[in-house]
Design a protein around this motif. Structure first.
Motif, PDB file in Angstrom:
ATOM      1  N   SER A   1       0.874  -1.087  -0.052  1.00 29.57           N
ATOM      2  CA  SER A   1      -0.043  -0.093   0.004  1.00 29.57           C
ATOM      3  C   SER A   1       0.904   1.410   0.035  1.00 29.57           C
ATOM      4  CB  SER A   1      -0.787   0.193   1.318  1.00 29.57           C
ATOM      5  OG  SER A   1      -1.878  -1.176   1.146  1.00 29.57           O
TER       6      SER A   1
ATOM      7  N   SER B   1      -2.666   4.730   7.537  1.00 30.20           N
ATOM      8  CA  SER B   1      -4.064   4.951   6.880  1.00 30.20           C
ATOM      9  C   SER B   1      -3.772   5.941   5.605  1.00 30.20           C
ATOM     10  CB  SER B   1      -5.022   5.648   7.913  1.00 30.20           C
ATOM     11  OG  SER B   1      -5.259   4.642   8.987  1.00 30.20           O
ATOM     12  N   ASP B   2      -2.878   6.722   5.630  1.00 28.82           N
ATOM     13  CA  ASP B   2      -2.823   7.693   4.541  1.00 28.82           C
ATOM     14  C   ASP B   2      -2.519   6.908   3.226  1.00 28.82           C
ATOM     15  OD1 ASP B   2      -3.218   9.771   6.150  1.00 28.82           O
ATOM     16  OD2 ASP B   2      -1.278  10.629   6.189  1.00 28.82           O
TER      17      ASP B   2
ATOM     18  N   GLY C   1      -3.556   4.175   2.479  1.00 31.31           N
ATOM     19  CA  GLY C   1      -4.884   3.276   1.814  1.00 31.31           C
ATOM     20  C   GLY C   1      -6.074   4.171   1.932  1.00 31.31           C
ATOM     21  N   THR C   2      -5.865   5.501   1.371  1.00 27.07           N
ATOM     22  CA  THR C   2      -6.967   6.280   1.385  1.00 27.07           C
ATOM     23  C   THR C   2      -7.494   6.445   0.131  1.00 27.07           C
ATOM     24  OG1 THR C   2      -6.229   7.285   3.256  1.00 27.07           O
ATOM     25  CG2 THR C   2      -7.780   8.624   1.847  1.00 27.07           C
ATOM     26  N   LYS C   3      -6.693   6.582  -0.941  1.00 24.08           N
ATOM     27  CA  LYS C   3      -7.127   6.708  -2.191  1.00 24.08           C
ATOM     28  C   LYS C   3      -6.679   5.620  -3.100  1.00 24.08           C
ATOM     29  CE  LYS C   3      -5.932  11.782  -2.496  1.00 24.08           C
ATOM     30  NZ  LYS C   3      -5.271  12.875  -3.197  1.00 24.08           N
TER      31      LYS C   3
ATOM     32  N   SER D   1      -6.133   2.123  -2.007  1.00 25.47           N
ATOM     33  CA  SER D   1      -7.271   1.912  -1.045  1.00 25.47           C
ATOM     34  C   SER D   1      -7.966   0.514  -1.055  1.00 25.47           C
ATOM     35  CB  SER D   1      -8.488   2.773  -1.058  1.00 25.47           C
ATOM     36  OG  SER D   1      -8.949   2.868  -2.288  1.00 25.47           O
TER      37      SER D   1
ATOM     38  N   GLY E   1      -7.642  -2.062   1.893  1.00 29.17           N
ATOM     39  CA  GLY E   1      -8.869  -2.743   2.615  1.00 29.17           C
ATOM     40  C   GLY E   1      -8.763  -4.140   2.380  1.00 29.17           C
TER      41      GLY E   1
ATOM     42  N   GLN F   1     -12.484   4.459   5.135  1.00 23.87           N
ATOM     43  CA  GLN F   1     -11.090   5.083   4.983  1.00 23.87           C
ATOM     44  C   GLN F   1     -11.284   6.460   5.402  1.00 23.87           C
ATOM     45  OE1 GLN F   1     -12.577   3.470   2.165  1.00 23.87           O
ATOM     46  NE2 GLN F   1     -10.985   2.144   2.268  1.00 23.87           N
ATOM     47  N   GLU F   2      -9.970   6.840   5.670  1.00 27.84           N
ATOM     48  CA  GLU F   2      -9.525   8.274   6.361  1.00 27.84           C
ATOM     49  C   GLU F   2     -10.428   9.532   6.323  1.00 27.84           C
ATOM     50  OE1 GLU F   2      -5.735  10.482   8.202  1.00 27.84           O
ATOM     51  OE2 GLU F   2      -5.613   9.236   6.649  1.00 27.84           O
TER      52      GLU F   2
ATOM     53  N   SER G   1     -13.069   9.171   3.947  1.00 21.51           N
ATOM     54  CA  SER G   1     -14.478   9.335   3.565  1.00 21.51           C
ATOM     55  C   SER G   1     -15.177   9.180   5.081  1.00 21.51           C
ATOM     56  CB  SER G   1     -14.828   7.659   3.058  1.00 21.51           C
ATOM     57  OG  SER G   1     -13.945   7.553   1.965  1.00 21.51           O
TER      58      SER G   1
ATOM     59  N   HIS H   1     -13.335   5.841  11.362  1.00 16.27           N
ATOM     60  CA  HIS H   1     -11.726   5.585  11.023  1.00 16.27           C
ATOM     61  C   HIS H   1     -11.014   5.795  12.082  1.00 16.27           C
ATOM     62  CE1 HIS H   1      -8.410   4.599   8.614  1.00 16.27           C
ATOM     63  NE2 HIS H   1      -7.771   5.357   9.450  1.00 16.27           N
TER      64      HIS H   1
END
Length: 221
Positions: free
Chosen positions: A23, A41-42, A44-46, A50, A54, A111-112, A114, A119
């Protein structure tokens, strides 16, 4: 090479490491995050990272549930053979660990950017429960020494627990000082120092969990 059920924690460790690294690599190559210590988390955000994040973290959560359940049953059998621990302590450790796995699932699903509040709660539960779980397992290891655990393993687990606990507290404190939610941090941004130090602590705690589960392989053999 991995008799018994030793392949389970080995798979958990390798899969979780791959989840973080893959990721991170995709997010950096796509220019979604800066290479220097982003939040986990950054990375896996976009999309597309992502989806990868996930999927892989959810699988890690399932593998962690299986690993913790086997550990619970192993301690239960050892305790029946030669009592060294109150059964309630073993049950408590399992319940705390399962809460951490649930938190992992929440982090992977929401997601962070969303649903940030959900999250963040999931991340707090995952890291907080994880730190408590490995600390309890370290104490249990000392209780079972020397019959079921060696001094080296006990000291190693406790050292990992202490490092993770020491990183968890400043991670939360520093993150609470950040006044904005973003993933593309640069050194010129306000609160960058808080972000950087908090992210370092987060990676330390995360890989502390990975190294801790690595010590289960010998026991599971």
């Amino acid at each position: 090479c991995l008799p018994g059920v030793a392949f389970v924690p080995a798979l958990l460790v390798s899969w979780s490491s791959a989840a973080f690294i893959i990721s991170y690599a995709i997010a950096v190559l796509d220019g979604h995050v800066e290479p220097l210590v982003p939040y986990i988390s950054d990375t896996g955000t976009k999309p597309p990272e992502s989806g990868v994040f996930g999927f892989m973290i959810n699988i890690s959560a399932v593998l962690a549930v299986i690993t913790m359940s086997i550990r619970y049953l192993l301690i239960e059998k050892q305790n029946e053979s030669s009592p060294f621990l109150r059964p309630a302590c073993n049950t408590l450790a399992l319940c705390v660990g399962l809460m951490g796995c649930l938190g992992m699932g929440v982090v992977a699903t929401f997601q962070e950017l969303s649903v940030p509040s959900v999250h963040d709660v999931g991340a707090l539960v995952a890291f907080g429960s994880g730190v408590v779980y490995i600390t309890l397992q370290s104490i249990i290891s000392y209780k079972s020494c020397p019959q079921w655990s060696s001094q080296v393993v006990c000291h190693t687990r406790m050292a990992i627990s202490l490092v993770s606990c020491s990183a968890f507290v400043p991670m939360i404190v520093l993150a609470s000082q950040i006044s904005m939610t973003k993933i593309d941090w640069t050194p010129d941004d306000k609160d960058y120092t808080y972000h950087f130090l908090s992210a370092v602590c987060e990676w330390t705690v995360a890989f502390g969990f990975i190294f801790f589960f690595l010590t289960f392989i010998r026991d599971f053999q």
